[in-house]
Design a protein around this motif. Structure first.
Motif, PDB file in Angstrom:
ATOM      1  N   ARG A 295      81.983 -78.001 -60.928  1.00 58.56           N
ATOM      2  CA  ARG A 295      82.906 -77.837 -59.800  1.00 58.56           C
ATOM      3  C   ARG A 295      82.286 -78.341 -58.504  1.00 58.56           C
ATOM      4  N   ILE A 296      81.020 -77.998 -58.265  1.00 55.22           N
ATOM      5  CA  ILE A 296      80.328 -78.418 -57.048  1.00 55.22           C
ATOM      6  C   ILE A 296      80.277 -79.938 -56.953  1.00 55.22           C
ATOM      7  N   MET A 297      79.932 -80.599 -58.057  1.00 52.75           N
ATOM      8  CA  MET A 297      79.773 -82.047 -58.023  1.00 52.75           C
ATOM      9  C   MET A 297      81.100 -82.772 -57.843  1.00 52.75           C
ATOM     10  N   ILE A 298      82.145 -82.282 -58.486  1.00 56.29           N
ATOM     11  CA  ILE A 298      83.450 -82.933 -58.331  1.00 56.29           C
ATOM     12  C   ILE A 298      83.958 -82.757 -56.909  1.00 56.29           C
ATOM     13  N   GLU A 299      83.781 -81.569 -56.339  1.00 56.41           N
ATOM     14  CA  GLU A 299      84.224 -81.341 -54.960  1.00 56.41           C
ATOM     15  C   GLU A 299      83.437 -82.196 -53.970  1.00 56.41           C
ATOM     16  N   ALA A 300      82.139 -82.353 -54.205  1.00 59.70           N
ATOM     17  CA  ALA A 300      81.277 -83.058 -53.250  1.00 59.70           C
ATOM     18  C   ALA A 300      81.331 -84.565 -53.399  1.00 59.70           C
ATOM     19  N   THR A 301      81.412 -85.056 -54.640  1.00 54.46           N
ATOM     20  CA  THR A 301      81.304 -86.503 -54.883  1.00 54.46           C
ATOM     21  C   THR A 301      82.557 -87.126 -55.478  1.00 54.46           C
ATOM     22  N   GLY A 302      83.439 -86.299 -56.033  1.00 53.03           N
ATOM     23  CA  GLY A 302      84.608 -86.826 -56.715  1.00 53.03           C
ATOM     24  C   GLY A 302      84.329 -87.237 -58.146  1.00 53.03           C
ATOM     25  N   LEU A 303      83.094 -87.048 -58.609  1.00 53.06           N
ATOM     26  CA  LEU A 303      82.693 -87.477 -59.942  1.00 53.06           C
ATOM     27  C   LEU A 303      82.166 -86.295 -60.754  1.00 53.06           C
ATOM     28  N   PRO A 304      82.402 -86.294 -62.072  1.00 54.50           N
ATOM     29  CA  PRO A 304      81.767 -85.286 -62.913  1.00 54.50           C
ATOM     30  C   PRO A 304      80.251 -85.446 -62.837  1.00 54.50           C
ATOM     31  N   PRO A 305      79.511 -84.358 -63.031  1.00 51.53           N
ATOM     32  CA  PRO A 305      78.048 -84.443 -62.885  1.00 51.53           C
ATOM     33  C   PRO A 305      77.387 -85.454 -63.807  1.00 51.53           C
ATOM     34  N   LYS A 306      77.874 -85.580 -65.043  1.00 52.10           N
ATOM     35  CA  LYS A 306      77.263 -86.544 -65.962  1.00 52.10           C
ATOM     36  C   LYS A 306      77.441 -87.972 -65.449  1.00 52.10           C
ATOM     37  N   ALA A 307      78.627 -88.289 -64.924  1.00 50.67           N
ATOM     38  CA  ALA A 307      78.880 -89.633 -64.390  1.00 50.67           C
ATOM     39  C   ALA A 307      78.013 -89.898 -63.171  1.00 50.67           C
TER      40      ALA A 307
ATOM     41  N   GLY B  52      68.847 -88.304 -61.482  1.00 51.45           N
ATOM     42  CA  GLY B  52      69.812 -88.122 -62.551  1.00 51.45           C
ATOM     43  C   GLY B  52      69.220 -87.767 -63.897  1.00 51.45           C
ATOM     44  N   ARG B  53      67.924 -87.515 -63.957  1.00 54.85           N
ATOM     45  CA  ARG B  53      67.280 -87.281 -65.254  1.00 54.85           C
ATOM     46  C   ARG B  53      67.437 -85.848 -65.761  1.00 54.85           C
ATOM     47  N   LEU B  54      67.690 -84.880 -64.859  1.00 54.06           N
ATOM     48  CA  LEU B  54      67.875 -83.500 -65.293  1.00 54.06           C
ATOM     49  C   LEU B  54      69.260 -83.309 -65.895  1.00 54.06           C
ATOM     50  N   ARG B  55      69.328 -82.504 -66.937  1.00 57.69           N
ATOM     51  CA  ARG B  55      70.610 -82.187 -67.552  1.00 57.69           C
ATOM     52  C   ARG B  55      71.344 -81.140 -66.714  1.00 57.69           C
ATOM     53  N   ILE B  56      72.665 -81.070 -66.918  1.00 56.13           N
ATOM     54  CA  ILE B  56      73.478 -80.117 -66.152  1.00 56.13           C
ATOM     55  C   ILE B  56      72.974 -78.695 -66.369  1.00 56.13           C
ATOM     56  N   GLY B  57      72.671 -78.358 -67.618  1.00 50.69           N
ATOM     57  CA  GLY B  57      72.188 -77.016 -67.915  1.00 50.69           C
ATOM     58  C   GLY B  57      70.884 -76.695 -67.212  1.00 50.69           C
ATOM     59  N   GLU B  58      70.000 -77.672 -67.093  1.00 48.53           N
ATOM     60  CA  GLU B  58      68.728 -77.458 -66.406  1.00 48.53           C
ATOM     61  C   GLU B  58      68.944 -77.184 -64.918  1.00 48.53           C
ATOM     62  N   ILE B  59      69.848 -77.942 -64.305  1.00 46.21           N
ATOM     63  CA  ILE B  59      70.137 -77.719 -62.887  1.00 46.21           C
ATOM     64  C   ILE B  59      70.819 -76.368 -62.686  1.00 46.21           C
ATOM     65  N   ALA B  60      71.691 -76.003 -63.612  1.00 45.28           N
ATOM     66  CA  ALA B  60      72.353 -74.700 -63.521  1.00 45.28           C
ATOM     67  C   ALA B  60      71.334 -73.571 -63.578  1.00 45.28           C
ATOM     68  N   ARG B  61      70.377 -73.670 -64.498  1.00 41.96           N
ATOM     69  CA  ARG B  61      69.358 -72.615 -64.617  1.00 41.96           C
ATOM     70  C   ARG B  61      68.445 -72.584 -63.393  1.00 41.96           C
ATOM     71  N   MET B  62      68.144 -73.749 -62.831  1.00 44.10           N
ATOM     72  CA  MET B  62      67.306 -73.807 -61.628  1.00 44.10           C
ATOM     73  C   MET B  62      67.917 -73.013 -60.486  1.00 44.10           C
ATOM     74  N   HIS B  63      69.244 -72.999 -60.410  1.00 45.17           N
ATOM     75  CA  HIS B  63      69.939 -72.355 -59.286  1.00 45.17           C
ATOM     76  C   HIS B  63      70.680 -71.089 -59.698  1.00 45.17           C
ATOM     77  N   ASP B  64      70.425 -70.651 -60.944  1.00 46.95           N
ATOM     78  CA  ASP B  64      71.007 -69.395 -61.436  1.00 46.95           C
ATOM     79  C   ASP B  64      72.529 -69.397 -61.325  1.00 46.95           C
ATOM     80  N   ILE B  65      73.140 -70.478 -61.768  1.00 48.04           N
ATOM     81  CA  ILE B  65      74.587 -70.597 -61.771  1.00 48.04           C
ATOM     82  C   ILE B  65      75.040 -71.126 -63.131  1.00 48.04           C
ATOM     83  N   ALA B  66      76.334 -71.066 -63.385  1.00 45.07           N
ATOM     84  CA  ALA B  66      76.872 -71.530 -64.664  1.00 45.07           C
ATOM     85  C   ALA B  66      77.031 -73.046 -64.660  1.00 45.07           C
ATOM     86  N   ASP B  67      77.035 -73.626 -65.847  1.00 45.63           N
ATOM     87  CA  ASP B  67      77.255 -75.067 -65.978  1.00 45.63           C
ATOM     88  C   ASP B  67      78.567 -75.472 -65.312  1.00 45.63           C
ATOM     89  N   ARG B  68      79.617 -74.667 -65.499  1.00 37.79           N
ATOM     90  CA  ARG B  68      80.924 -75.017 -64.932  1.00 37.79           C
ATOM     91  C   ARG B  68      80.888 -74.996 -63.401  1.00 37.79           C
TER      92      ARG B  68
END
Length: 269
Positions: A196-208, A176-192
């Motif tokens: 979306r991926i995290m809410i669909e997979a876990t039911g929780l916003p990525p920060k939570a 949980g130490r990486l920021r959303i923007g860092e993970i987005a850049r790692m996978h060449d995708i947008a923050d949004r």
């Protein structure tokens, strides 16, 4: 918050919680198989872990076990206290993040901070009724749960997108130490898209979700590795110890300087 019987973490009272790592099957969505039997009445504190469980509740003193109640737990964003009576038993399967929809056909976000108990669980997934029949022992209930998950996994046409598994893996690998923007850049995708991926997979916003992983990381650093609160805060990725203190109060209702007796669940990637 509604009452749940999920014994994902216990405080103060003994419950003989035990995980069965040999029964884990990540390919089928089974992150952990566990059981618990309370030896006294009182309350347990349930800590959020970013997971959903399928649980069978029963009275442990009965042989055979006649009354079995199904419980489906949604992802929690904070702690809650659970009333328990002596002899109450539980057999559970903790589902791997991303597997909830495939196994139960339910969006995890629809159960955020709530659980389905008894008729509500059977109404949402009628097939659970078949595993709530009388049983000879707790082991039979565990086998039923495992069989249920395997059948649902085999019958489902849903396949978790590879990108979803990669994003989930990044959150876990960094605790949980990486920021959303860092993970987005790692996978060449947008923050949004990460959101979306995290809410669909876990039911929780990525920060939570990330903060729950940090919380559990810090708990283990304090309890198992005996780090000081200041060092645990740094290692777990909090900005400072006061930041960690606030998260501990919000997620656990506890202080990192005075940890109660806790049984922590195993969190896998």
């Amino acid at each position: 918050m509604p009452v749940s019987v999920a014994l994902q973490a216990q405080m103060t009272l003994s419950s003989r919680y035990a995980e069965r790592p040999e029964l884990t099957d990540l390919n089928a969505g089974i992150e952990s198989v566990w059981s618990s039997l309370s030896d006294r009445s009182g309350e347990y504190r349930v800590l959020p872990d970013g997971r959903c469980d399928i649980i069978l509740r029963f009275q442990g003193g009965e042989r055979p076990i006649r009354e079995v109640t199904a419980v489906v737990t949604g992802p929690a964003t904070g702690y809650y206290d659970v009333p328990i009576v002596s002899g109450m038993g539980f057999a559970g399967v903790r589902l791997r993040p991303g597997s909830f929809f495939k196994i139960l056909g339910l969006e995890p976000a629809s159960l955020r901070d709530r659980n389905l108990v008894g008729d509500a669980a059977l109404g949402a997934c009628p097939e659970l009724a078949a595993i709530c029949l009388p049983a000879v022992c707790r082991e039979e209930l565990l086998n039923r749960l495992i069989g249920f998950v395997h059948r649902r996994n085999a019958q489902s046409n849903y396949r978790l997108p590879p990108r979803t598994r990669e994003v989930l893996g990044a959150f876990h690998a960094s605790s949980g130490r990486l920021r959303i923007g860092e993970i987005a850049r790692m996978h060449d995708i947008a923050d949004r898209t990460v959101r979306r991926i995290m809410i669909e997979a876990t039911g929780l916003p990525p920060k939570a979700f990330a903060q729950i992983l940090q919380f559990h990381r810090a708990l283990r650093l304090l309890r198992d590795h005996h780090l000081s609160p200041a060092d645990a805060a740094l290692e777990a990725g909090f900005s400072d110890q006061p930041h960690m203190n606030r998260v501990f109060r919000r997620l656990g209702g506890i202080s990192p300087t005075r940890l109660p007796d806790l049984t922590l669940v195993t969190i896998r990637d």
